[in-house]
Enzyme design. Structure first.
Site, PDB file in Angstrom:
ATOM      1  N   LEU A   1       0.802  -1.202  -0.237  1.00 46.78           N
ATOM      2  CA  LEU A   1       0.099   0.181  -0.038  1.00 46.78           C
ATOM      3  C   LEU A   1       0.834   1.225   0.196  1.00 46.78           C
ATOM      4  O   LEU A   1       0.724   2.145  -0.793  1.00 46.78           O
ATOM      5  CB  LEU A   1      -0.900  -0.121   1.356  1.00 46.78           C
ATOM      6  CG  LEU A   1      -1.838   1.244   1.335  1.00 46.78           C
ATOM      7  CD1 LEU A   1      -2.749   1.454   0.270  1.00 46.78           C
ATOM      8  CD2 LEU A   1      -2.545   1.132   2.694  1.00 46.78           C
TER       9      LEU A   1
ATOM     10  N   ASP B   1      12.150   3.117  12.622  1.00 51.96           N
ATOM     11  CA  ASP B   1      11.504   1.795  13.106  1.00 51.96           C
ATOM     12  C   ASP B   1      10.437   2.074  14.061  1.00 51.96           C
ATOM     13  O   ASP B   1      10.806   2.460  15.226  1.00 51.96           O
ATOM     14  CB  ASP B   1      12.749   1.005  13.563  1.00 51.96           C
ATOM     15  CG  ASP B   1      12.457  -0.284  13.865  1.00 51.96           C
ATOM     16  OD1 ASP B   1      11.358  -0.731  14.326  1.00 51.96           O
ATOM     17  OD2 ASP B   1      13.352  -1.262  13.908  1.00 51.96           O
TER      18      ASP B   1
ATOM     19  N   ALA C   1       3.343  -2.374   9.379  1.00 56.23           N
ATOM     20  CA  ALA C   1       2.757  -3.640  10.212  1.00 56.23           C
ATOM     21  C   ALA C   1       3.580  -4.850   9.847  1.00 56.23           C
ATOM     22  O   ALA C   1       4.078  -5.118   8.846  1.00 56.23           O
ATOM     23  CB  ALA C   1       1.316  -3.827   9.854  1.00 56.23           C
ATOM     24  N   TYR C   2       3.351  -5.521  10.885  1.00 54.48           N
ATOM     25  CA  TYR C   2       3.726  -7.231  10.506  1.00 54.48           C
ATOM     26  C   TYR C   2       2.600  -7.533   9.860  1.00 54.48           C
ATOM     27  O   TYR C   2       1.478  -7.854  10.492  1.00 54.48           O
ATOM     28  CB  TYR C   2       3.935  -7.779  11.929  1.00 54.48           C
ATOM     29  CG  TYR C   2       4.574  -9.064  11.823  1.00 54.48           C
ATOM     30  CD1 TYR C   2       6.026  -9.383  12.345  1.00 54.48           C
ATOM     31  CD2 TYR C   2       3.879 -10.187  11.393  1.00 54.48           C
ATOM     32  CE1 TYR C   2       6.394 -10.710  12.157  1.00 54.48           C
ATOM     33  CE2 TYR C   2       4.194 -11.645  11.359  1.00 54.48           C
ATOM     34  CZ  TYR C   2       5.638 -11.855  11.750  1.00 54.48           C
ATOM     35  OH  TYR C   2       6.025 -13.020  11.811  1.00 54.48           O
ATOM     36  N   THR C   3       2.708  -8.068   8.601  1.00 52.05           N
ATOM     37  CA  THR C   3       1.454  -8.535   7.894  1.00 52.05           C
ATOM     38  C   THR C   3       1.278 -10.027   7.445  1.00 52.05           C
ATOM     39  O   THR C   3       0.409 -10.268   6.602  1.00 52.05           O
ATOM     40  CB  THR C   3       1.448  -7.568   6.586  1.00 52.05           C
ATOM     41  OG1 THR C   3       2.530  -7.855   6.021  1.00 52.05           O
ATOM     42  CG2 THR C   3       1.138  -6.137   7.000  1.00 52.05           C
TER      43      THR C   3
ATOM     44  N   THR D   1      -8.192  -3.335   9.155  1.00 55.70           N
ATOM     45  CA  THR D   1      -8.264  -4.255   8.525  1.00 55.70           C
ATOM     46  C   THR D   1      -9.665  -4.947   8.560  1.00 55.70           C
ATOM     47  O   THR D   1     -10.256  -4.970   9.848  1.00 55.70           O
ATOM     48  CB  THR D   1      -7.073  -5.384   8.496  1.00 55.70           C
ATOM     49  OG1 THR D   1      -7.629  -6.853   7.989  1.00 55.70           O
ATOM     50  CG2 THR D   1      -7.155  -5.936   9.953  1.00 55.70           C
ATOM     51  N   ASP D   2     -10.306  -5.589   7.473  1.00 54.58           N
ATOM     52  CA  ASP D   2     -11.390  -6.170   7.727  1.00 54.58           C
ATOM     53  C   ASP D   2     -11.370  -7.438   8.617  1.00 54.58           C
ATOM     54  O   ASP D   2     -12.497  -7.854   9.190  1.00 54.58           O
ATOM     55  CB  ASP D   2     -12.088  -6.576   6.108  1.00 54.58           C
ATOM     56  CG  ASP D   2     -11.015  -7.318   5.379  1.00 54.58           C
ATOM     57  OD1 ASP D   2      -9.988  -7.500   5.984  1.00 54.58           O
ATOM     58  OD2 ASP D   2     -11.286  -7.890   4.554  1.00 54.58           O
TER      59      ASP D   2
ATOM     60  N   TYR E   1      -2.627 -12.475  13.823  1.00 58.80           N
ATOM     61  CA  TYR E   1      -2.469 -11.156  13.131  1.00 58.80           C
ATOM     62  C   TYR E   1      -3.724 -10.301  13.249  1.00 58.80           C
ATOM     63  O   TYR E   1      -3.680  -9.224  13.680  1.00 58.80           O
ATOM     64  CB  TYR E   1      -2.278 -11.284  11.543  1.00 58.80           C
ATOM     65  CG  TYR E   1      -2.488 -10.257  10.702  1.00 58.80           C
ATOM     66  CD1 TYR E   1      -1.618  -8.969  10.634  1.00 58.80           C
ATOM     67  CD2 TYR E   1      -3.824 -10.129  10.146  1.00 58.80           C
ATOM     68  CE1 TYR E   1      -1.551  -7.900   9.818  1.00 58.80           C
ATOM     69  CE2 TYR E   1      -4.194  -8.883   9.208  1.00 58.80           C
ATOM     70  CZ  TYR E   1      -2.955  -8.027   9.198  1.00 58.80           C
ATOM     71  OH  TYR E   1      -3.234  -6.615   8.473  1.00 58.80           O
TER      72      TYR E   1
ATOM     73  N   LYS F   1      -4.167  -6.655  15.044  1.00 59.75           N
ATOM     74  CA  LYS F   1      -4.483  -5.340  14.527  1.00 59.75           C
ATOM     75  C   LYS F   1      -5.973  -4.687  15.109  1.00 59.75           C
ATOM     76  O   LYS F   1      -5.899  -3.537  15.249  1.00 59.75           O
ATOM     77  CB  LYS F   1      -5.078  -5.729  13.020  1.00 59.75           C
ATOM     78  CG  LYS F   1      -3.936  -5.936  12.177  1.00 59.75           C
ATOM     79  CD  LYS F   1      -2.728  -4.865  11.894  1.00 59.75           C
ATOM     80  CE  LYS F   1      -3.532  -3.862  10.832  1.00 59.75           C
ATOM     81  NZ  LYS F   1      -2.626  -2.705  10.647  1.00 59.75           N
TER      82      LYS F   1
HETATM   83  N1  LIG Z   1      -2.432  -6.478   2.413  1.00 60.42           N
HETATM   84  C1  LIG Z   1      -3.667  -6.632   2.826  1.00 60.42           C
HETATM   85  O1  LIG Z   1      -4.388  -7.156   2.429  1.00 60.42           O
HETATM   86  C2  LIG Z   1      -3.921  -5.629   4.064  1.00 60.42           C
HETATM   87  C3  LIG Z   1      -5.576  -5.804   4.130  1.00 60.42           C
HETATM   88  C4  LIG Z   1      -6.169  -5.170   5.358  1.00 60.42           C
HETATM   89  C5  LIG Z   1      -5.195  -4.224   5.945  1.00 60.42           C
HETATM   90  N2  LIG Z   1      -3.801  -4.101   5.377  1.00 60.42           N
HETATM   91  C6  LIG Z   1      -2.816  -3.073   6.319  1.00 60.42           C
HETATM   92  O2  LIG Z   1      -2.642  -2.212   5.702  1.00 60.42           O
HETATM   93  C7  LIG Z   1      -1.329  -1.849   5.917  1.00 60.42           C
HETATM   94  C8  LIG Z   1      -0.190  -1.920   4.766  1.00 60.42           C
HETATM   95  O3  LIG Z   1      -0.201  -3.382   4.388  1.00 60.42           O
HETATM   96  P1  LIG Z   1       0.549  -3.814   3.259  1.00 60.42           P
HETATM   97  O4  LIG Z   1       0.138  -5.244   2.558  1.00 60.42           O
HETATM   98  O5  LIG Z   1       1.079  -2.732   2.153  1.00 60.42           O
HETATM   99  O6  LIG Z   1       1.955  -4.005   3.946  1.00 60.42           O
HETATM  100  P2  LIG Z   1       3.337  -4.839   3.472  1.00 60.42           P
HETATM  101  O7  LIG Z   1       3.550  -5.024   1.944  1.00 60.42           O
HETATM  102  O8  LIG Z   1       3.634  -6.214   4.268  1.00 60.42           O
HETATM  103  O9  LIG Z   1       4.575  -3.885   4.162  1.00 60.42           O
HETATM  104  C9  LIG Z   1       4.546  -3.627   5.517  1.00 60.42           C
HETATM  105  C10 LIG Z   1       5.423  -2.296   5.650  1.00 60.42           C
HETATM  106  O10 LIG Z   1       5.361  -2.217   7.033  1.00 60.42           O
HETATM  107  C11 LIG Z   1       7.005  -1.788   7.273  1.00 60.42           C
HETATM  108  N3  LIG Z   1       7.359  -2.395   8.643  1.00 60.42           N
HETATM  109  C12 LIG Z   1       7.317  -3.598   9.119  1.00 60.42           C
HETATM  110  N4  LIG Z   1       7.715  -3.608  10.517  1.00 60.42           N
HETATM  111  C13 LIG Z   1       8.210  -2.215  10.592  1.00 60.42           C
HETATM  112  C14 LIG Z   1       8.629  -1.647  11.770  1.00 60.42           C
HETATM  113  N5  LIG Z   1       9.231  -2.216  12.881  1.00 60.42           N
HETATM  114  N6  LIG Z   1       9.225  -0.171  11.670  1.00 60.42           N
HETATM  115  C15 LIG Z   1       8.694   0.406  10.570  1.00 60.42           C
HETATM  116  N7  LIG Z   1       8.229  -0.307   9.251  1.00 60.42           N
HETATM  117  C16 LIG Z   1       7.919  -1.465   9.409  1.00 60.42           C
HETATM  118  C17 LIG Z   1       7.674  -2.662   6.263  1.00 60.42           C
HETATM  119  O11 LIG Z   1       8.985  -2.091   5.841  1.00 60.42           O
HETATM  120  P3  LIG Z   1      10.100  -3.035   5.143  1.00 60.42           P
HETATM  121  O12 LIG Z   1       9.952  -2.902   3.950  1.00 60.42           O
HETATM  122  O13 LIG Z   1      11.481  -2.636   5.749  1.00 60.42           O
HETATM  123  O14 LIG Z   1       9.892  -4.500   5.830  1.00 60.42           O
HETATM  124  C18 LIG Z   1       6.814  -2.444   5.082  1.00 60.42           C
HETATM  125  O15 LIG Z   1       6.990  -1.048   4.558  1.00 60.42           O
HETATM  126  C19 LIG Z   1      -0.785  -2.487   7.252  1.00 60.42           C
HETATM  127  O16 LIG Z   1      -1.168  -1.883   8.189  1.00 60.42           O
HETATM  128  C20 LIG Z   1      -1.790  -4.000   6.980  1.00 60.42           C
HETATM  129  O17 LIG Z   1      -2.098  -4.380   8.254  1.00 60.42           O
HETATM  130  C21 LIG Z   1      -3.407  -4.888   4.777  1.00 60.42           C
END
Ligand SMILES: NC(=O)c1ccc[n+]([C@@H]2O[C@H](COP(=O)([O-])OP(=O)(O)OC[C@H]3O[C@@H](n4cnc5c(N)ncnc54)[C@H](OP(=O)(O)O)[C@@H]3O)[C@@H](O)[C@H]2O)c1
Length: 249
Positions: free
Chosen positions: A17, A37, A61-63, A102-103, A126, A130
């Site tokens: 995102l 961080d 987030a830790y995703t 998240t949903d 997870y 959240k």
């Molecule tokens: N993907 C989905 O389907 C989905 C659905 C609903 C909600 N969300 C929410 O949307 C948001 C973005 O999701 P995404 O899928 O784009 O995530 P993603 O691609 O997994 O990326 C996670 C991001 O968080 C960073 N991160 C992890 N640990 C960190 C720390 N300790 N300090 C600073 N940055 C850190 C990562 O940095 P690095 O590159 O350094 O690892 C990366 O930029 C999250 O809050 C997730 O919970 C996601």
């Protein structure tokens, strides 16, 4: 681009995102994890001093849902303690916090969940982290929690389930909506907002970008999947209509 320019600081800018938001909002400031961080509160404070933002968008987030089951401490540290550190920092400076949720905070039995409905019971660790993070964010004096769900630009699997319903969409469809909400955060009179598209089966969604995808059943999956995790989005639709159908960024 509409509205007053903002100084926006983004966490998670290297994520799925985050990359889309950076492309849509070129002025957004997105320090990498090596610089900010969320588990190291002094790096948050340093970033606030350096960038002097008006608003923080917390998308880090830790995703990894499967890994979170085994690495619970790591998931909790980033999603709950990291969010708590962000909340403490914004509370001290009076900054506005936009938090990406998240949903998955819902159980996913009957779908079309509204913002004010009680969440849970959640299906995995997870989702628990959240949900707790949301409650931490509610302690921030000025905040908006955006619940959403998205997939990468291309459907990555050969199969998609006909018996799982969702309102998620591809990240390049969802990100412009979230970017619009970020730009208009101070015109959103709600603390929680669902941003998603219409209810459909996962198979229906997959077919849009991978026409040959095979229809399957969640019974084939080795994890428990929801029946219907869709979000009701009429609050967001009404807000946009009130802004004159603003969709352009
Ligand atoms: N993907 C989905 O389907 C989905 C659905 C609903 C909600 N969300 C929410 O949307 C948001 C973005 O999701 P995404 O899928 O784009 O995530 P993603 O691609 O997994 O990326 C996670 C991001 O968080 C960073 N991160 C992890 N640990 C960190 C720390 N300790 N300090 C600073 N940055 C850190 C990562 O940095 P690095 O590159 O350094 O690892 C990366 O930029 C999250 O809050 C997730 O919970 C996601």
């Amino acid at each position: 681009m509409m509205g007053t320019p903002r100084r926006i600081l983004l966490t998670g800018g290297t994520g799925r995102l985050g990359c889309e938001l950076r492309a849509l909002l070129p002025c957004i400031m997105a320090p990498p994890r090596a610089e900010l961080d969320v588990t190291q509160s002094e790096t948050i404070e340093a970033a606030l001093k350096r960038y002097e933002p008006d608003v923080i968008v917390h998308a880090a987030a830790y995703t990894d849902v499967a890994a979170a089951e085994k690495n619970r401490a790591a998931c909790w540290r980033v999603n709950v303690e990291g969010t708590r550190a962000i909340v403490r920092a914004v509370a001290e400076c009076g900054l506005f916090l936009v938090h990406i949720s998240t949903d998955y905070v819902f159980e996913g039995r009957r779908g079309m969940y509204r913002e004010e409905e009680p969440p849970g019971p959640v299906r995995n660790y997870y989702a628990l982290s959240k949900l707790v993070a949301e409650e931490v964010v509610r302690l921030a004096p000025r905040h908006l929690i955006i619940r959403t769900s998205f997939r990468p630009r291309q459907w990555p699997y050969p199969v998609a389930f006909t018996d799982v319903y969702t309102s998620q969409d591809y990240v390049d469809v969802i990100a412009p909506e979230i970017a619009l909400a970020i730009q208009r955060y101070d015109k959103i009179p709600h603390s929680t907002l669902h941003i998603a598209t219409e209810r459909k089966s996962v198979y229906e969604l997959a077919r849009r970008r991978r026409p040959g995808v095979r229809p399957g059943s969640k019974l084939e999956a080795n994890v428990a999947l929801p029946d219907d995790i869709s979000l009701e989005t009429s609050l967001w639709q009404r807000l946009k209509a009130g802004w004159g159908g603003a969709g352009g960024l």
